[in-house]
Design an enzyme around this catalytic site. Structure first.
Site, PDB file in Angstrom:
ATOM      1  N   HIS A 309       0.861  -1.187   0.000  1.00 42.90           N
ATOM      2  CA  HIS A 309       0.000   0.000   0.000  1.00 42.90           C
ATOM      3  C   HIS A 309       0.892   1.230   0.000  1.00 42.90           C
ATOM      4  O   HIS A 309       1.958   1.227   0.603  1.00 42.90           O
ATOM      5  CB  HIS A 309      -0.896   0.001   1.257  1.00 42.90           C
ATOM      6  CG  HIS A 309      -2.039   0.963   1.172  1.00 42.90           C
ATOM      7  ND1 HIS A 309      -1.907   2.279   1.509  1.00 42.90           N
ATOM      8  CD2 HIS A 309      -3.325   0.794   0.770  1.00 42.90           C
ATOM      9  CE1 HIS A 309      -3.071   2.881   1.323  1.00 42.90           C
ATOM     10  NE2 HIS A 309      -3.945   2.010   0.877  1.00 42.90           N
ATOM     11  N   ASP A 367      -7.926  -5.158   0.072  1.00 36.24           N
ATOM     12  CA  ASP A 367      -8.400  -5.846  -1.124  1.00 36.24           C
ATOM     13  C   ASP A 367      -8.064  -7.328  -1.151  1.00 36.24           C
ATOM     14  O   ASP A 367      -8.592  -8.066  -1.979  1.00 36.24           O
ATOM     15  CB  ASP A 367      -7.805  -5.173  -2.372  1.00 36.24           C
ATOM     16  CG  ASP A 367      -8.433  -3.820  -2.613  1.00 36.24           C
ATOM     17  OD1 ASP A 367      -9.615  -3.667  -2.271  1.00 36.24           O
ATOM     18  OD2 ASP A 367      -7.745  -2.930  -3.123  1.00 36.24           O
TER      19      ASP A 367
HETATM   20  N1  ACO Z   1       3.957  -7.516  -4.907  1.00 43.99           N
HETATM   21  C1  ACO Z   1       5.283  -7.623  -5.057  1.00 43.99           C
HETATM   22  N2  ACO Z   1       6.157  -6.637  -4.841  1.00 43.99           N
HETATM   23  C2  ACO Z   1       5.639  -5.470  -4.463  1.00 43.99           C
HETATM   24  C3  ACO Z   1       4.260  -5.275  -4.280  1.00 43.99           C
HETATM   25  C4  ACO Z   1       3.403  -6.360  -4.534  1.00 43.99           C
HETATM   26  N3  ACO Z   1       2.088  -6.258  -4.362  1.00 43.99           N
HETATM   27  N4  ACO Z   1       4.014  -3.991  -3.897  1.00 43.99           N
HETATM   28  C5  ACO Z   1       5.224  -3.392  -3.846  1.00 43.99           C
HETATM   29  N5  ACO Z   1       6.199  -4.287  -4.182  1.00 43.99           N
HETATM   30  C6  ACO Z   1       7.651  -4.057  -4.164  1.00 43.99           C
HETATM   31  C7  ACO Z   1       8.093  -3.197  -5.342  1.00 43.99           C
HETATM   32  O1  ACO Z   1       8.428  -3.988  -6.450  1.00 43.99           O
HETATM   33  C8  ACO Z   1       9.275  -2.489  -4.744  1.00 43.99           C
HETATM   34  O2  ACO Z   1      10.354  -3.393  -4.714  1.00 43.99           O
HETATM   35  P1  ACO Z   1      11.854  -2.856  -5.038  1.00 43.99           P
HETATM   36  O3  ACO Z   1      12.162  -1.825  -3.980  1.00 43.99           O
HETATM   37  O4  ACO Z   1      12.707  -4.064  -4.973  1.00 43.99           O
HETATM   38  O5  ACO Z   1      11.771  -2.249  -6.405  1.00 43.99           O
HETATM   39  C9  ACO Z   1       8.864  -2.243  -3.290  1.00 43.99           C
HETATM   40  O6  ACO Z   1       7.947  -3.307  -2.976  1.00 43.99           O
HETATM   41  C10 ACO Z   1       8.216  -0.895  -3.034  1.00 43.99           C
HETATM   42  O7  ACO Z   1       7.135  -0.800  -3.935  1.00 43.99           O
HETATM   43  P2  ACO Z   1       6.522   0.557  -4.478  1.00 43.99           P
HETATM   44  O8  ACO Z   1       5.886   0.277  -5.810  1.00 43.99           O
HETATM   45  O9  ACO Z   1       7.511   1.666  -4.385  1.00 43.99           O
HETATM   46  O10 ACO Z   1       5.388   0.834  -3.418  1.00 43.99           O
HETATM   47  P3  ACO Z   1       4.219   1.853  -3.594  1.00 43.99           P
HETATM   48  O11 ACO Z   1       3.933   2.331  -2.239  1.00 43.99           O
HETATM   49  O12 ACO Z   1       4.484   2.861  -4.638  1.00 43.99           O
HETATM   50  O13 ACO Z   1       3.037   0.909  -4.164  1.00 43.99           O
HETATM   51  C11 ACO Z   1       1.010  -0.239  -4.391  1.00 43.99           C
HETATM   52  C12 ACO Z   1       1.877   0.667  -3.515  1.00 43.99           C
HETATM   53  C13 ACO Z   1       0.756   0.416  -5.776  1.00 43.99           C
HETATM   54  C14 ACO Z   1      -0.347  -0.439  -3.708  1.00 43.99           C
HETATM   55  C15 ACO Z   1       1.729  -1.571  -4.596  1.00 43.99           C
HETATM   56  O14 ACO Z   1       2.043  -2.147  -3.338  1.00 43.99           O
HETATM   57  C16 ACO Z   1       0.914  -2.559  -5.420  1.00 43.99           C
HETATM   58  O15 ACO Z   1       0.928  -2.469  -6.661  1.00 43.99           O
HETATM   59  N6  ACO Z   1       0.194  -3.520  -4.767  1.00 43.99           N
HETATM   60  C17 ACO Z   1      -0.645  -4.463  -5.468  1.00 43.99           C
HETATM   61  C18 ACO Z   1      -1.962  -3.791  -5.894  1.00 43.99           C
HETATM   62  C19 ACO Z   1      -2.908  -3.608  -4.743  1.00 43.99           C
HETATM   63  O16 ACO Z   1      -3.175  -4.514  -3.951  1.00 43.99           O
HETATM   64  N7  ACO Z   1      -3.484  -2.396  -4.682  1.00 43.99           N
HETATM   65  C20 ACO Z   1      -4.481  -2.070  -3.646  1.00 43.99           C
HETATM   66  C21 ACO Z   1      -4.061  -0.961  -2.757  1.00 43.99           C
HETATM   67  S1  ACO Z   1      -5.247  -0.776  -1.464  1.00 43.99           S
HETATM   68  C22 ACO Z   1      -6.459   0.172  -2.108  1.00 43.99           C
HETATM   69  O17 ACO Z   1      -6.332   0.831  -3.096  1.00 43.99           O
HETATM   70  C23 ACO Z   1      -7.813   0.177  -1.402  1.00 43.99           C
END
Ligand code: ACO
Length: 433
Positions: A309, A367
């Site tokens: 998140h 979610d």
């Molecule tokens: N699965 C695997 N790896 C992940 C995930 C994931 N779900 N989320 C983040 N990471 C990793 C990234 O690849 C990154 O790794 P790195 O540093 O080695 O490159 C690290 O964790 C940080 O990730 P960011 O993308 O910088 O985190 P950000 O805070 O920008 O992203 C987000 C948040 C978009 C929600 C992301 O976690 C994601 O895409 N999750 C899956 C989609 C999801 O469940 N969305 C629902 C959010 S809740 C809502 O909207 C009600």
């Protein structure tokens, strides 16, 4: 109980030969903010913050999130307490009016919501204008905006009484519209609201009753529906809420503003993630396939949907409650051994003990379990975002009300870092190479 921000000190910004003292403000809790309103006048420079990752766009007393600690409070009350002890209609009162209602306040608030659930009969023709295969969110965007054409008597945004009537109308009519969007989508006749049912029961019945057979409301499902609504009621200045505020800052009417919020929520990065999480669980299929899937996440072939998140770097407090609701709904629908639920629980266990996810602070978000729960309740995936919109309507309208009451409110008008051509003379088409 709203506290005016306090000045906690000043920050000095020096830009070339210019320097400006900027006030540092403290809210009731959470990070301080640097008030940069004087900055452009004093230095001639703007700030640059795409995605608003470091920018507070407004003052708000509605919702507080501490993402590192996994805390979500509405008007100070923790989300898990509201989800286990309150009801959605009571949370609506809390968000709109700032306090939990007394018994008599609750009675009159609930009555006014109940008395506004019907739609003008001409409104039904809007649904018939859509193709049968229209996505229910497309129907929501169109029809909610169309409310502005029906309720002229509550469109004076400068009148607090009319603002309140619009708020109640939106909260009351949204389940009726959402259920009609569903019924139209599946080709069944509309079911009218019934005043003897509570908010969640009424919505479930409007979705699942058919002329040939009334819908017997299972109290476990009605309670789960109510909790899902509570869990999604507000989440401070997220993309759709900021959209509602920005649309409202120009003086647009509340129905148009909420339609703008619905449009923003429709995007897969915002409202669509539970659908993706459910598809992922279906793709994994059985617990034996989890190690392969996790290896794919580490190789960056796919993401673990429903994990991670932007704000929560700890267990999303809503996910805990959602997991309990999933348990209850699957038990009530005789699906406790549902293979997808087994996959989800095993996947969560594996991920929470894996260094890759621990290091990156990736925890289940709301979610992760909501798709399984909604699907067990009988909703198709196309309705998931509609349910989110239904629940978030109160947050949107409460935030809009708060903005309208804020004396410092002005039209939202961000600036930019211009990278296009500088001034040049027009060249007639005959002289262009
Ligand atoms: N699965 C695997 N790896 C992940 C995930 C994931 N779900 N989320 C983040 N990471 C990793 C990234 O690849 C990154 O790794 P790195 O540093 O080695 O490159 C690290 O964790 C940080 O990730 P960011 O993308 O910088 O985190 P950000 O805070 O920008 O992203 C987000 C948040 C978009 C929600 C992301 O976690 C994601 O895409 N999750 C899956 C989609 C999801 O469940 N969305 C629902 C959010 S809740 C809502 O909207 C009600």
């Amino acid at each position: 109980m709203t506290e005016a921000p306090k000045t906690a000190g000043t920050a000095t910004l020096t830009l070339g030969d210019k320097s400006v003292e900027l006030p540092v403000l403290s809210g009731s809790t959470g990070p301080d903010v640097v008030d940069i309103r004087k900055m452009y006048g004093a230095t001639g420079a703007f700030t640059f913050d795409p995605g608003f990752t470091s920018t507070a766009s407004c003052e708000s007393a509605l919702t507080y999130i501490d993402g590192d600690e996994g805390i979500l409070l509405h008007r100070g009350y923790p989300i898990d307490q509201l989800a286990s002890k309150s009801t959605f209609v009571e949370v609506c009162h809390l968000l709109l009016h700032g306090e939990l209602p007394s018994a008599s306040e609750f009675e009159s608030f609930e009555r006014s919501v109940t008395m506004h659930t019907m739609l003008h009969s001409q409104f039904d023709r809007f649904f018939e204008g859509f193709r049968r295969d229209a996505h229910p969110m497309a129907i929501m965007v169109g029809t909610v905006g169309a409310l502005s054409a029906f309720y002229h008597d509550s469109l004076d945004i400068h009148d607090p009484v009319q603002r309140n009537i619009s708020a109640i109308r939106l909260i009351a009519k949204m389940p009726t519209i959402a259920a009609r969007a569903y019924k139209y989508h599946v080709g069944q006749p509309f079911v009218s609201p019934r005043n003897d049912l509570n908010y969640a029961e009424n919505f479930l019945r409007m979705c699942f009753a058919v002329p040939a057979e009334d819908y017997v409301i299972d109290p476990a499902l009605a309670r789960a529906m109510d909790r899902i609504l509570i869990l999604h009621a507000d989440h401070e200045q997220n993309a759709s809420t900021s959209t509602v505020r920005l649309a409202g800052s120009s003086g647009a009417n509340p129905f148009a503003c909420i339609a703008a919020g619905i449009a923003c929520l429709w995007g897969p990065s915002h409202g669509g993630a539970n659908e993706e999480a459910l598809n992922m669980l279906k793709e994994i299929g059985t617990p034996e396939n989890i190690p392969d899937f996790i290896a794919g996440v580490k190789d960056r072939r796919h993401k673990l949907m429903g994990f991670g998140h932007r704000v929560y770097k700890n267990y999303d407090p809503r996910a805990r409650v959602m997991k309990e609701s999933a348990d209850e709904v699957l038990a009530a629908t005789g699906r406790i051994n549902d293979p997808l639920f087994q996959v989800a629980k095993e996947l969560e266990k594996v991920a929470l003990n894996d260094e890759y996810f621990i290091e990156r602070k990736l925890f289940p978000n709301v979610d992760f379990y909501s798709g399984i729960t909604l699907s067990a309740m009988g909703f198709p995936t196309t309705m998931f975002t509609v349910l989110f919109a239904l629940a978030r309507t109160v947050g949107w309208i409460a935030q809009w009300q708060e903005m309208m009451e804020d004396p410092s409110q002005k039209i939202g008008r961000p600036r930019q870092l211009y990278t296009g051509p500088t001034e040049r003379d027009y060249v007639p088409i005959s002289q262009r190479g």
